[in-house]
Motif scaffolding. Structure first.
Motif, PDB file in Angstrom:
ATOM      1  N   ARG A 141     -22.744   5.000  19.634  1.00  0.00           N
ATOM      2  CA  ARG A 141     -22.087   4.180  18.526  1.00  0.00           C
ATOM      3  C   ARG A 141     -22.277   5.022  17.492  1.00  0.00           C
ATOM      4  O   ARG A 141     -23.354   5.597  17.085  1.00  0.00           O
ATOM      5  N   ALA A 142     -21.180   4.937  16.525  1.00  0.00           N
ATOM      6  CA  ALA A 142     -21.193   5.429  15.153  1.00  0.00           C
ATOM      7  C   ALA A 142     -20.521   4.379  14.131  1.00  0.00           C
ATOM      8  O   ALA A 142     -19.449   3.922  14.583  1.00  0.00           O
ATOM      9  N   GLY A 143     -21.047   4.219  12.994  1.00  0.00           N
ATOM     10  CA  GLY A 143     -20.315   3.349  11.892  1.00  0.00           C
ATOM     11  C   GLY A 143     -20.069   3.836  10.619  1.00  0.00           C
ATOM     12  O   GLY A 143     -20.904   4.680  10.128  1.00  0.00           O
ATOM     13  N   PHE A 144     -18.953   3.395  10.010  1.00  0.00           N
ATOM     14  CA  PHE A 144     -18.587   3.948   8.699  1.00  0.00           C
ATOM     15  C   PHE A 144     -17.889   2.703   7.921  1.00  0.00           C
ATOM     16  O   PHE A 144     -17.432   1.879   8.510  1.00  0.00           O
ATOM     17  N   GLU A 145     -18.047   2.836   6.752  1.00  0.00           N
ATOM     18  CA  GLU A 145     -17.379   1.954   5.615  1.00  0.00           C
ATOM     19  C   GLU A 145     -16.400   2.790   4.831  1.00  0.00           C
ATOM     20  O   GLU A 145     -16.986   3.881   4.295  1.00  0.00           O
ATOM     21  N   ALA A 146     -15.246   2.180   4.596  1.00  0.00           N
ATOM     22  CA  ALA A 146     -14.364   2.962   3.828  1.00  0.00           C
ATOM     23  C   ALA A 146     -13.511   1.955   3.013  1.00  0.00           C
ATOM     24  O   ALA A 146     -13.276   0.902   3.219  1.00  0.00           O
ATOM     25  N   LYS A 147     -13.368   2.289   1.340  1.00  0.00           N
ATOM     26  CA  LYS A 147     -12.806   1.510   0.681  1.00  0.00           C
ATOM     27  C   LYS A 147     -11.819   2.095  -0.083  1.00  0.00           C
ATOM     28  O   LYS A 147     -11.892   3.568  -0.394  1.00  0.00           O
ATOM     29  N   THR A 148     -10.623   1.792  -0.387  1.00  0.00           N
ATOM     30  CA  THR A 148      -9.622   1.998  -1.293  1.00  0.00           C
ATOM     31  C   THR A 148      -8.994   0.743  -2.080  1.00  0.00           C
ATOM     32  O   THR A 148      -9.330  -0.128  -1.774  1.00  0.00           O
ATOM     33  N   THR A 149      -8.510   1.145  -3.212  1.00  0.00           N
ATOM     34  CA  THR A 149      -7.410   0.301  -3.823  1.00  0.00           C
ATOM     35  C   THR A 149      -6.059   0.690  -4.062  1.00  0.00           C
ATOM     36  O   THR A 149      -5.652   1.894  -4.076  1.00  0.00           O
ATOM     37  N   ILE A 150      -4.980  -0.339  -3.622  1.00  0.00           N
ATOM     38  CA  ILE A 150      -3.845  -0.067  -3.767  1.00  0.00           C
ATOM     39  C   ILE A 150      -3.135  -0.811  -4.723  1.00  0.00           C
ATOM     40  O   ILE A 150      -3.593  -1.761  -4.987  1.00  0.00           O
ATOM     41  N   GLN A 151      -1.831  -0.287  -4.966  1.00  0.00           N
ATOM     42  CA  GLN A 151      -0.983  -1.460  -5.759  1.00  0.00           C
ATOM     43  C   GLN A 151      -0.028  -1.842  -4.765  1.00  0.00           C
ATOM     44  O   GLN A 151       0.872  -0.893  -4.066  1.00  0.00           O
ATOM     45  N   ARG A 152       0.123  -3.045  -4.496  1.00  0.00           N
ATOM     46  CA  ARG A 152       0.948  -3.627  -3.450  1.00  0.00           C
ATOM     47  C   ARG A 152       2.481  -3.419  -3.701  1.00  0.00           C
ATOM     48  O   ARG A 152       3.102  -3.197  -2.753  1.00  0.00           O
ATOM     49  N   SER A 153       2.936  -3.206  -4.977  1.00  0.00           N
ATOM     50  CA  SER A 153       4.194  -3.046  -5.472  1.00  0.00           C
ATOM     51  C   SER A 153       4.396  -1.732  -4.953  1.00  0.00           C
ATOM     52  O   SER A 153       5.879  -1.498  -4.644  1.00  0.00           O
ATOM     53  N   ASP A 154       3.689  -0.679  -4.838  1.00  0.00           N
ATOM     54  CA  ASP A 154       4.012   0.711  -4.331  1.00  0.00           C
ATOM     55  C   ASP A 154       4.645   0.418  -2.879  1.00  0.00           C
ATOM     56  O   ASP A 154       5.299   1.476  -2.341  1.00  0.00           O
ATOM     57  N   PHE A 155       4.229  -0.587  -2.139  1.00  0.00           N
ATOM     58  CA  PHE A 155       4.708  -0.821  -0.843  1.00  0.00           C
ATOM     59  C   PHE A 155       5.943  -1.898  -0.696  1.00  0.00           C
ATOM     60  O   PHE A 155       5.980  -2.276   0.611  1.00  0.00           O
ATOM     61  N   GLY A 156       6.458  -2.023  -1.761  1.00  0.00           N
ATOM     62  CA  GLY A 156       7.533  -3.017  -1.798  1.00  0.00           C
ATOM     63  C   GLY A 156       7.114  -4.620  -1.725  1.00  0.00           C
ATOM     64  O   GLY A 156       8.191  -5.508  -1.399  1.00  0.00           O
ATOM     65  N   VAL A 157       5.928  -4.908  -2.070  1.00  0.00           N
ATOM     66  CA  VAL A 157       5.493  -6.374  -2.049  1.00  0.00           C
ATOM     67  C   VAL A 157       5.025  -6.785  -3.398  1.00  0.00           C
ATOM     68  O   VAL A 157       4.058  -6.427  -3.878  1.00  0.00           O
ATOM     69  N   THR A 158       6.203  -7.328  -3.916  1.00  0.00           N
ATOM     70  CA  THR A 158       6.213  -7.721  -5.432  1.00  0.00           C
ATOM     71  C   THR A 158       5.992  -8.950  -5.820  1.00  0.00           C
ATOM     72  O   THR A 158       5.949  -9.536  -6.882  1.00  0.00           O
ATOM     73  N   TYR A 159       6.377  -9.733  -4.819  1.00  0.00           N
ATOM     74  CA  TYR A 159       6.129 -11.460  -5.013  1.00  0.00           C
ATOM     75  C   TYR A 159       4.735 -11.944  -5.914  1.00  0.00           C
ATOM     76  O   TYR A 159       3.835 -11.527  -5.672  1.00  0.00           O
ATOM     77  N   PHE A 160       5.166 -12.687  -6.927  1.00  0.00           N
ATOM     78  CA  PHE A 160       4.188 -13.343  -7.656  1.00  0.00           C
ATOM     79  C   PHE A 160       3.336 -12.443  -8.449  1.00  0.00           C
ATOM     80  O   PHE A 160       2.341 -13.129  -8.764  1.00  0.00           O
ATOM     81  N   ILE A 161       3.671 -11.364  -8.643  1.00  0.00           N
ATOM     82  CA  ILE A 161       3.133 -10.596  -9.541  1.00  0.00           C
ATOM     83  C   ILE A 161       3.151 -11.076 -11.099  1.00  0.00           C
ATOM     84  O   ILE A 161       4.293 -11.093 -11.488  1.00  0.00           O
ATOM     85  N   PRO A 162       2.285 -11.250 -12.061  1.00  0.00           N
ATOM     86  CA  PRO A 162       1.078 -11.021 -11.953  1.00  0.00           C
ATOM     87  C   PRO A 162       0.107 -12.248 -11.615  1.00  0.00           C
ATOM     88  O   PRO A 162      -0.976 -12.149 -11.273  1.00  0.00           O
ATOM     89  N   GLY A 163       0.695 -13.414 -11.126  1.00  0.00           N
ATOM     90  CA  GLY A 163      -0.230 -14.519 -10.682  1.00  0.00           C
ATOM     91  C   GLY A 163      -1.097 -13.961  -9.330  1.00  0.00           C
ATOM     92  O   GLY A 163      -2.113 -14.407  -9.487  1.00  0.00           O
ATOM     93  N   VAL A 164      -0.464 -13.174  -8.795  1.00  0.00           N
ATOM     94  CA  VAL A 164      -1.407 -12.889  -7.734  1.00  0.00           C
ATOM     95  C   VAL A 164      -1.524 -11.117  -7.876  1.00  0.00           C
ATOM     96  O   VAL A 164      -0.243 -10.699  -7.999  1.00  0.00           O
TER      97      VAL A 164
END
Length: 179
Positions: A141-164
């Protein structure tokens, strides 16, 4: 002729050193964190996903792919999860999966195409190898951790910004079983 033979041997040797792993979902997680009303962070996860990764031993090259079942979203709150599955957010009926397919890995950064809500964008994950070794059942077995940060609006998910918040942290922890 001798040069071609050496080159062919080097290619075969590097191919045999590549290790292919299937992600073990029982020991892996796909997690997200998002701000709520400027007062807290909501943490969620996806319960159903599958994928593979490979990397040549002793090298910084490799590849990864991951498919996440969108309707498996789980924030430990049934009403919120139902809303997240709706067209306001993930729209799971129209977009049943989220996918990631790598295009480059340099040992610490995994870059690839993330498809979310029907939109594909290049993203880069910071990657840390956790470890590798034999398991008690005769596998490896092998294990990895991966992290990133996205802007959900870049993917067309804009509901309730900036509340969420628009900013969404993604963390993928994988343990793979060598195939």
């Amino acid at each position: 002729m001798k040069i071609m033979t050496i080159s062919a041997l080097a290619l075969v040797s590097s191919m045999t050193m590549a290790a292919d792993y299937k992600i073990d979902p029982a020991h892996s997680a796909v997690i997200f964190k998002i701000g709520h009303l400027g007062v807290s962070t909501t943490v969620g996860r996806f319960n159903e996903f599958e994928g593979t990764f490979s990397y040549p031993e002793g090298s910084h090259s490799g590849s990864a792919s991951l498919t996440v079942k969108a309707d498996s979203v789980d924030t430990n709150h049934e009403a919120r999860d139902k809303h997240l599955r709706s067209p306001d957010f993930l729209d799971v009926k129209q977009f049943p999966s989220l996918t990631f397919k790598s295009t480059k890995f340099d040992g610490s950064t995994l870059t690839g195409d993330l498809t979310l809500h029907g939109v594909t964008k290049a993203v880069s994950f910071d990657v840390k190898k956790v470890g590798e070794g034999k398991d008690p059942w005769g596998g490896y077995r092998a294990g990895f951790e991966a992290k990133t940060t996205i802007q959900r609006s870049d993917f067309g998910v804009t509901y309730f910004i900036p509340g969420v918040t628009d900013t969404t942290e993604i963390e993928v922890n994988v343990e793979g079983i060598r195939q």
